[in-house]
Design an enzyme around this catalytic site. Structure first.
Site, PDB file in Angstrom:
ATOM      1  N   ASP A 146       0.866  -1.164   0.000  1.00 16.79           N
ATOM      2  CA  ASP A 146       0.000   0.000   0.000  1.00 16.79           C
ATOM      3  C   ASP A 146       0.912   1.226   0.000  1.00 16.79           C
ATOM      4  O   ASP A 146       2.112   1.104   0.284  1.00 16.79           O
ATOM      5  CB  ASP A 146      -0.897  -0.028   1.240  1.00 16.79           C
ATOM      6  CG  ASP A 146      -1.815   1.174   1.318  1.00 16.79           C
ATOM      7  OD1 ASP A 146      -2.253   1.651   0.254  1.00 16.79           O
ATOM      8  OD2 ASP A 146      -2.091   1.642   2.441  1.00 16.79           O
ATOM      9  N   LYS A 147       0.401   2.395  -0.309  1.00 14.46           N
ATOM     10  CA  LYS A 147       1.259   3.578  -0.350  1.00 14.46           C
ATOM     11  C   LYS A 147       1.173   4.383   0.938  1.00 14.46           C
ATOM     12  O   LYS A 147       2.113   4.400   1.728  1.00 14.46           O
ATOM     13  CB  LYS A 147       0.892   4.473  -1.547  1.00 14.46           C
ATOM     14  CG  LYS A 147       1.831   5.666  -1.701  1.00 14.46           C
ATOM     15  CD  LYS A 147       1.446   6.555  -2.856  1.00 14.46           C
ATOM     16  CE  LYS A 147       0.236   7.412  -2.536  1.00 14.46           C
ATOM     17  NZ  LYS A 147       0.521   8.446  -1.509  1.00 14.46           N
ATOM     18  N   PHE A 205     -17.129  10.242   3.782  1.00 19.09           N
ATOM     19  CA  PHE A 205     -16.325   9.841   2.627  1.00 19.09           C
ATOM     20  C   PHE A 205     -16.598   8.384   2.288  1.00 19.09           C
ATOM     21  O   PHE A 205     -16.692   7.525   3.157  1.00 19.09           O
ATOM     22  CB  PHE A 205     -14.837  10.029   2.921  1.00 19.09           C
ATOM     23  CG  PHE A 205     -13.964   9.519   1.815  1.00 19.09           C
ATOM     24  CD1 PHE A 205     -13.826  10.242   0.641  1.00 19.09           C
ATOM     25  CD2 PHE A 205     -13.319   8.312   1.936  1.00 19.09           C
ATOM     26  CE1 PHE A 205     -13.034   9.762  -0.387  1.00 19.09           C
ATOM     27  CE2 PHE A 205     -12.524   7.821   0.913  1.00 19.09           C
ATOM     28  CZ  PHE A 205     -12.378   8.551  -0.251  1.00 19.09           C
ATOM     29  N   ARG A 225      -0.161  15.147  -2.996  1.00 22.93           N
ATOM     30  CA  ARG A 225      -1.513  14.608  -2.901  1.00 22.93           C
ATOM     31  C   ARG A 225      -2.483  15.753  -3.120  1.00 22.93           C
ATOM     32  O   ARG A 225      -2.444  16.759  -2.398  1.00 22.93           O
ATOM     33  CB  ARG A 225      -1.731  13.969  -1.534  1.00 22.93           C
ATOM     34  CG  ARG A 225      -2.993  13.144  -1.479  1.00 22.93           C
ATOM     35  CD  ARG A 225      -3.008  12.283  -0.255  1.00 22.93           C
ATOM     36  NE  ARG A 225      -4.099  11.327  -0.312  1.00 22.93           N
ATOM     37  CZ  ARG A 225      -4.329  10.428   0.625  1.00 22.93           C
ATOM     38  NH1 ARG A 225      -3.548  10.356   1.667  1.00 22.93           N
ATOM     39  NH2 ARG A 225      -5.329   9.591   0.522  1.00 22.93           N
ATOM     40  N   ASP A 246      -4.638   6.020  -4.132  1.00 24.34           N
ATOM     41  CA  ASP A 246      -4.310   7.399  -4.444  1.00 24.34           C
ATOM     42  C   ASP A 246      -4.271   7.629  -5.960  1.00 24.34           C
ATOM     43  O   ASP A 246      -4.345   6.691  -6.759  1.00 24.34           O
ATOM     44  CB  ASP A 246      -2.956   7.757  -3.824  1.00 24.34           C
ATOM     45  CG  ASP A 246      -2.847   9.247  -3.530  1.00 24.34           C
ATOM     46  OD1 ASP A 246      -3.669  10.016  -4.043  1.00 24.34           O
ATOM     47  OD2 ASP A 246      -1.917   9.627  -2.782  1.00 24.34           O
ATOM     48  N   ASP A 259      -1.556  -1.203   6.001  1.00 26.36           N
ATOM     49  CA  ASP A 259      -1.835  -0.757   7.364  1.00 26.36           C
ATOM     50  C   ASP A 259      -3.289  -0.402   7.608  1.00 26.36           C
ATOM     51  O   ASP A 259      -3.650  -0.035   8.711  1.00 26.36           O
ATOM     52  CB  ASP A 259      -0.985   0.468   7.706  1.00 26.36           C
ATOM     53  CG  ASP A 259      -1.461   1.730   7.001  1.00 26.36           C
ATOM     54  OD1 ASP A 259      -2.007   1.597   5.893  1.00 26.36           O
ATOM     55  OD2 ASP A 259      -1.294   2.824   7.564  1.00 26.36           O
ATOM     56  N   GLY A 260      -4.150  -0.477   6.607  1.00 25.02           N
ATOM     57  CA  GLY A 260      -5.499   0.034   6.825  1.00 25.02           C
ATOM     58  C   GLY A 260      -6.595  -0.882   6.368  1.00 25.02           C
ATOM     59  O   GLY A 260      -6.375  -1.985   5.881  1.00 25.02           O
ATOM     60  N   ASP A 282      -6.868  -2.558   3.035  1.00 26.35           N
ATOM     61  CA  ASP A 282      -5.904  -3.606   2.746  1.00 26.35           C
ATOM     62  C   ASP A 282      -6.293  -4.952   3.348  1.00 26.35           C
ATOM     63  O   ASP A 282      -5.645  -5.952   3.055  1.00 26.35           O
ATOM     64  CB  ASP A 282      -4.518  -3.222   3.307  1.00 26.35           C
ATOM     65  CG  ASP A 282      -4.085  -1.841   2.875  1.00 26.35           C
ATOM     66  OD1 ASP A 282      -4.317  -1.506   1.703  1.00 26.35           O
ATOM     67  OD2 ASP A 282      -3.535  -1.097   3.698  1.00 26.35           O
TER      68      ASP A 282
END
Length: 1215
Positions: free
Chosen positions: A524-525, A639, A695, A760, A881-882, A885
């Site tokens: 992941d980024k 969101f 970003r 992203d 980490d999230g 994922d």
């Protein structure tokens, strides 16, 4: 594993009673084999069975005749028992069912009894069933909600329970349908129609749904001991012990008994510890206030909650024990169990403090809109409170209560689904483990050959049948090593401890070896490759159709600026214990405005708009003596990753006009904005910023003229987020973590495929890929753009150079076909990926094999991509980490979570160091553990065959090794070496080639065959050579003393074999490139040296007590002793030459490559890459620059990105 569920008068299904309630004709042939969850990911085959009395009696007879062995076999394979004792029938007539869960080439079997659920009883599992009036029988009906959205009312129902879920027999479809909560086939207004249910109705639903708890079974110690002792391994050990006792091998028998007791005890302790830890992690119980209708409320234990209950959410928050839909009020929720994100807190004095609390970004949940639209968990995630999450605080107007209706309980909840995935993980498909079982079969076959030889040879010498039988059975215990499973775990345990010292924890030791085979790593980024913390770079305003110059400091904007007001209001920040907290992006954006935020009702100053239901207000920093201007946030639309945006409705003080502020991905926000407000070069400017790694978030507004507050609160999201006016871009800087570049370089130098899968923007992702050297400087990035088919146009796909390498090229661009070795890679967005999968599936392997950057990917698409990598033959590791994922972490061969939160249970590895430096460590230790497992396996295999060869040679003269000789070999040599074998640490660097994963390969088999050939040859040489000495006296078997094996032949074979066991420990203890050299393992080196001295002592000049204990007949002259020592030394040298020269050099480096063919390999990606290198005409670079597209009239109408709609499988992700 018993799921604590109220079963309501459970009894065996009576065929007559069931058939009386069914009038539908059916075809037995089509019904006898059907599917549960047909068409879903968890589809399982189901077969019906009815007891056959004749079969049952026959089987029970064989139980007795086989002394219980057949019953034991059926304990291991229960699906064999049901087929042996029952007859196949239709599901309608079945008493039991066989459920077959197929995962790739693996099958899991579940034998379940069909039970009856009814209310014809006074007590159900200790729960008192209320009395029913005889004239009101309809109240006794049970209401079932099925997973296909239908509802059924039955007086009684046939049910089965499998994998913690309940299935109801459906007469209409002639199959079992999964029981669902109130999340299927229900509309929003129906959920709002719930006003509470009576105690009587609640009990009826408890009959159906059972207790509201996620019960992780913790078996008793005696049960665990029995289950462990009845495994095939320990049953084989029991067989071995019986044989050894008959042969009076008492010392060795006692040693094995002690080892077995220690092994069983250790396993039971570890299993019970794991069960208790999991139970302690997931089990939770509380009390809840439920509405009984007519304004009556009652406090009950949460285990009694059922779907349809209306509960009160306390103002001070609570831990959710069920899934519920919010009907009134707002809730600030921590979803750490489901997202694994960090809680970022800003202290009120603007000093930024990040506290890792194991908590998620606080999320505000809003009431479910009251309309006729069907309720959907994925679409209505912002209105749903999930089990396992924590409500931090509630917000209501006045004295109103925050109410929610329960929709799912127990294992039907989101948390229950996560726990089920832990209890029932997919089988691990690892070549090493499957090959190890094949080798056990080969050993058994060799033992059978030895038995045949023993029977034939001993029969010709008139040995008693009983002795022949015992000796034959003894060969089985020798050929198949009883200590093999225990020895195989040693390397894993040492690797686990080393990882633990590096703050990397593993919950599944089986994955250790798999991690040694990793050849593809996906990242992941945000939060993984880059820092979680964002820095504000600046804002870029839009005025008319012109883009303004970047502004570094937003505080210089006037308070009347729409862009500034949008930044101050369009977020989901909350006040928790006087602390501002929320998403890092929202925090940075809000902090840059210089405004302050307050919870309106918690503030002592109730402000100008005290009559308005504003829960959050924001104010610019002004002179406190002046009347403060403020903006109240009336409504929030959270969101959504598949919508790529969030929005708020706000109202400024002193005005009746409401304003919509919407922020999200620039592509999406632009498509929702009017074409007149979007500059023509907006996407070009966007590419400039994202190409530099920034970003970028777009912000737009819309004025709601003429709406009252009541009308605003009833607006649908799609009616709010349209006809927007683009205000500008918010540019944030996301820096790489310090460790990222070094780790990526290390992985690429080891020839591992490294991939970024992120949500992203693609240009930002490409910049990060370049910056961290995931993409080489001389590598061209080709972006793949696939468009979906329309009514007028077919689906199209095009390729263009998105990022050129740092090489000289002409001004017309770079021709990828002229690059040396065609060094290029692909980048693709989630939208294009979805279109490629749908319209160009034949291109998926090519794009996956050459793909490096996958951007704007949803959680489901990440998981889908991991499966594609696996399908090409990659061993895949995923690091994230999230929440976005979690699916990918579970799908990968090896999942590595950088989160300490509870969601890390979705991955076998968890790193407490929040950076990717753990990846090389895991792979290094995995490779070391895998090579250790190979070495230990070959050690144990050759040890068994060496011992087997010794016995076969001595059987030729009716001799054997003595009990103490066996004991010395097994304990002092083999067990000793195997215990220290895995201490050797992993090598410092990663080699370009991962270790082999198959024991059945040409090299491993050649290694063992050559070693055994050398071993047998030198044992035969020693056996025959000792007979050439003058003092030699042949051994003569004495039937009256059949345990006396004192002989020169025994001495020769035994002493030579002792050194051969030492030799195999040295030969199979591989060092570079996966492990450090043997001498770095001090314990093993010392043990080898000590045992070499001891064996030399036993061979040359043993004390009398030693020869008496070992029952060893030492040659009278030293020449015979030294001869055996020399033969052992020559055997050692021959084994080293055979392994290091013949196997490692000649066979592995010279012969094997000549026979290796890409066409025959199971690694399909090698064939794909070869074909791509040979296919010079593909990809064809088009003229169209598809990465920067104009916004069409169709997009300006606000169409949603089809690549994200319907693919959201998460609860929240960052914008």
């Amino acid at each position: 594993m018993n799921f604590l569920l109220i079963t309501a008068n459970i009894s065996i299904a009576g065929n007559e009673n069931i058939r009386n309630n069914n009038n539908i004709k059916y075809d037995t042939k089509t019904e006898s084999g059907q599917h549960l969850n047909s068409g879903e990911d968890d589809q399982m085959e189901i077969q019906g069975f009815v007891r056959n009395k004749i079969k049952t009696c026959t089987v029970r007879t064989f139980y007795v005749l086989t002394l219980g062995i057949l019953r034991l076999v059926f304990h291991w394979y229960p699906h064999w028992e049901i087929k042996a004792t029952h007859s196949r029938c239709s599901l309608r007539d079945a008493e039991k069912v066989l459920i077959i869960d197929t995962y790739k080439k693996f099958r899991s079997y579940f034998v379940k009894e069909i039970k009856i659920l009814s209310t014809n009883t006074n007590s159900i599992n200790g729960i008192q069933v209320p009395e029913f009036d005889t004239e009101d029988e309809k109240k006794k009906l049970l209401d079932f909600n099925l997973s296909d959205g239908r509802k059924k009312q039955l007086y009684q129902a046939r049910i089965i329970k499998c994998k913690k879920l309940t299935y109801i027999w459906d007469d209409e479809k002639n199959t079992f349908i999964k029981l669902a909560g109130f999340d299927k086939g229900i509309t929003r207004d129906e959920l709002h129609g719930f006003s509470g249910q009576s105690r009587q109705k609640q009990v009826l639903k408890r009959i159906i749904y059972g207790d509201n708890e996620i019960s992780v079974p913790v078996k008793s110690v005696l049960t665990l001991i029995a289950l462990e002792a009845l495994t095939p391994f320990y049953i084989f050990q029991l067989f071995s012990l019986i044989v050894w006792i008959v042969e009076l091998y008492l010392y060795y028998t006692i040693a094995i008994i002690i080892m077995s007791v220690v092994g069983i005890t250790t396993s039971v302790i570890q299993t019970r510890k794991n069960q208790k830890n999991l139970k302690g992690t997931v089990h939770s119980q509380d009390t809840a206030i439920v509405c009984r209708g007519n304004g009556n409320f009652e406090q009950i234990p949460t285990v009694e909650l059922v779907p349809g209950d209306v509960i009160v959410i306390p103002s001070n928050g609570c831990n959710m024990q069920c899934d519920a839909v919010l009907l009134s009020g707002n809730c600030v929720v921590n979803e750490s169990m489901l997202t694994g994100k960090q809680l970022n807190i800003i202290v009120s004095d603007e000093a930024l403090t990040q506290l890792f609390l194991g908590e998620s970004v606080p999320i505000t949940k809003n009431p479910l809109p009251n309309n006729i639209k069907p309720y959907n968990v994925k679409e209505d995630v912002s209105h749903t409170l999930f089990c396992g999450t924590k409500v931090i605080q509630t917000r209501v107007k006045g004295d109103e209560q925050v109410l929610a209706v329960v929709i799912r309980t127990g294992y039907l909840t989101t948390k229950g689904e996560l726990v089920r995935s832990i209890l029932y993980p997919p089988p691990a498909d690892f070549k090493f483990e499957s090959d190890s079982y094949k080798f056990i079969g080969i050993l058994a076959f060799i033992a059978v050959l030895g038995i045949i030889y023993t029977i034939v040879s001993k029969s010709t010498r008139n040995i008693s049948p009983l002795d022949i039988l015992i000796k034959s059975l003894d060969l089985i215990t020798i050929a198949v090593p009883p200590a093999l499973p225990a020895a195989m775990t040693v390397g894993k345990l040492y690797a686990l401890n080393r990882l633990k010292n590096s703050k990397i924890f593993c919950i599944n030791s089986r994955v250790i070896n798999v991690s040694g085979s990793i050849d593809c790593v996906c990242f992941d980024k945000t939060g993984t490759l880059t820092e979680d913390e964002l820095d504000m770079w600046g804002i870029v305003g839009v005025e008319g159709d012109k883009i303004k110059q970047p502004l570094k400091d937003p505080t210089t904007l006037p308070n009347t600026s729409s862009l500034l007001r949008g930044m101050a209001t369009c977020h989901s920040l909350s006040i928790i214990d006087n602390v501002l907290c929320g998403d890092p992006l929202d925090i940075k954006m809000f902090e840059s405005t210089g405004w302050s935020l307050a919870d309106f009702y918690d503030s002592s100053n109730e402000g100008i708009n005290a009559t308005d239901p504003h829960h959050i207000v924001v104010r610019p920093k002004t002179d406190p003596h002046e009347i403060n201007f403020e903006i109240g946030i009336v409504r929030q639309f959270q969101f959504s990753s598949h919508l790529q945006r969030m929005s708020v409705i706000a109202r400024a003080s002193g005005t009746d006009t409401f304003t919509v502020y919407c922020k999200g991905s620039p592509e999406m926000v632009s498509s929702l904005s009017t074409s007149s407000s979007v500059p023509d070069d907006i996407l070009t400017r966007l590419k400039d910023y994202t190409g530099q790694g920034y970003r970028v978030i777009a912000l737009a507004e819309r004025q709601l003229q003429g709406y009252t507050l009541e009308e605003v609160m009833k607006l649908h999201r799609e009616d709010v987020e349209r006809d927007l006016e683009l205000m500008g871009l918010i540019v944030l800087e996301n820096r790489l973590k310090p460790q990222t570049t070094g780790v990526i370089r290390t992985l690429k130098e080891a020839n591992l495929k490294v991939v970024m899968i992120t949500g992203d923007n693609i240009q930002t992702a490409l910049h990060v890929a370049r910056e961290c050297q995931m993409v080489d400087n001389d590598e061209t990035i080709i972006e793949v753009n696939a468009r979906e088919a329309t009514k007028l146009e077919a689906a199209t796909i095009s390729y263009h150079v998105s990022s050129q390498p740092s090489l000289n090229c002409n001004g017309n661009g770079l021709d990828v076909e002229k690059l040396p070795l065609r060094k290029y890679c692909f980048a693709i967005t989630g939208n294009s990926w979805g279109n490629v999968v749908d319209y160009f599936p034949e291109l998926v392997p090519k794009i996956v094999a050459k793909g490096v950057v996958f951007a704007r990917m949803s959680g489901m698409q990440k998981q889908q991509l991991i499966e594609e990598f696996k399908g090409l033959g990659y061993y895949v590791a995923m690091c994230g980490d999230g929440a976005n994922d979690c699916g990918a972490l579970k799908a990968a061969h090896v999942g590595i979570s950088l989160s300490e939160a509870e969601s890390s249970v979705a991955s076998p590895f968890t790193s407490k160091e929040p950076n990717i430096s753990c990846i090389p460590k895991v792979i290094k230790e995995g490779r070391a553990a895998l090579v250790t497992s190979f070495g230990v396996f070959k050690l144990m295999l050759c040890y068994s065959l060496t011992e087997f060869a010794s016995v076969i040679i001595l059987y030729n003269i009716d001799a054997n090794l003595t009990s103490m000789q066996f004991l010395f070999i097994d304990i002092c040599l083999i067990l000793n070496f195997a215990s220290f074998f895995g201490i050797t640490k992993a090598y410092e660097t990663l080699d370009k080639v991962p270790p082999m994963t198959s024991l059945m390969g040409f090299i491993p088999i050649s290694s063992m065959v050559l070693f055994m050939l050398v071993t047998v040859v030198y044992q035969v040489v020693g056996y025959n050579y000792i007979q050439t000495f003058d003092w030699f006296v042949p051994f003569v078997f004495d039937e009256n003393d059949d345990k006396n094996f004192l002989s020169s032949e025994n001495y020769a074979v035994y002493t030579i074999s002792m050194f051969q066991y030492i030799t195999m420990a040295i030969v199979f203890s591989k060092g570079k490139p996966y492990r450090k050299p043997l001498y770095t393992n001090g314990y093993l080196t010392l043990s080898l040296m000590l045992m070499t001295v001891v064996c030399a002592y036993i061979t040359v000049y043993p004390a009398k007590w030693v020869t008496d204990v070992l029952e060893l007949q030492v040659p009278p002259a030293l020449d015979g002793r030294y001869a055996m020592l020399i033969i052992a030394l020559v055997s050692f040298a021959s084994s080293i030459i055979a392994e290091d020269f013949l196997v490692e050099y000649v066979l592995k480096r010279v012969v094997a490559p000549k026979f290796r063919s890409v066409d025959r390999t199971k690694q399909k990606f090698l064939r794909v890459l070869r074909d791509l290198n040979e296919e010079s005409s593909w990809p064809r670079l088009g003229e169209e620059a598809v990465s920067v597209t104009s916004i069409s009239e169709k997009e300006s109408n606000g169409l949603v990105n089809k690549g994200f709609v319907g693919s959201q499988d998460i609860l929240i992700t960052r914008c």
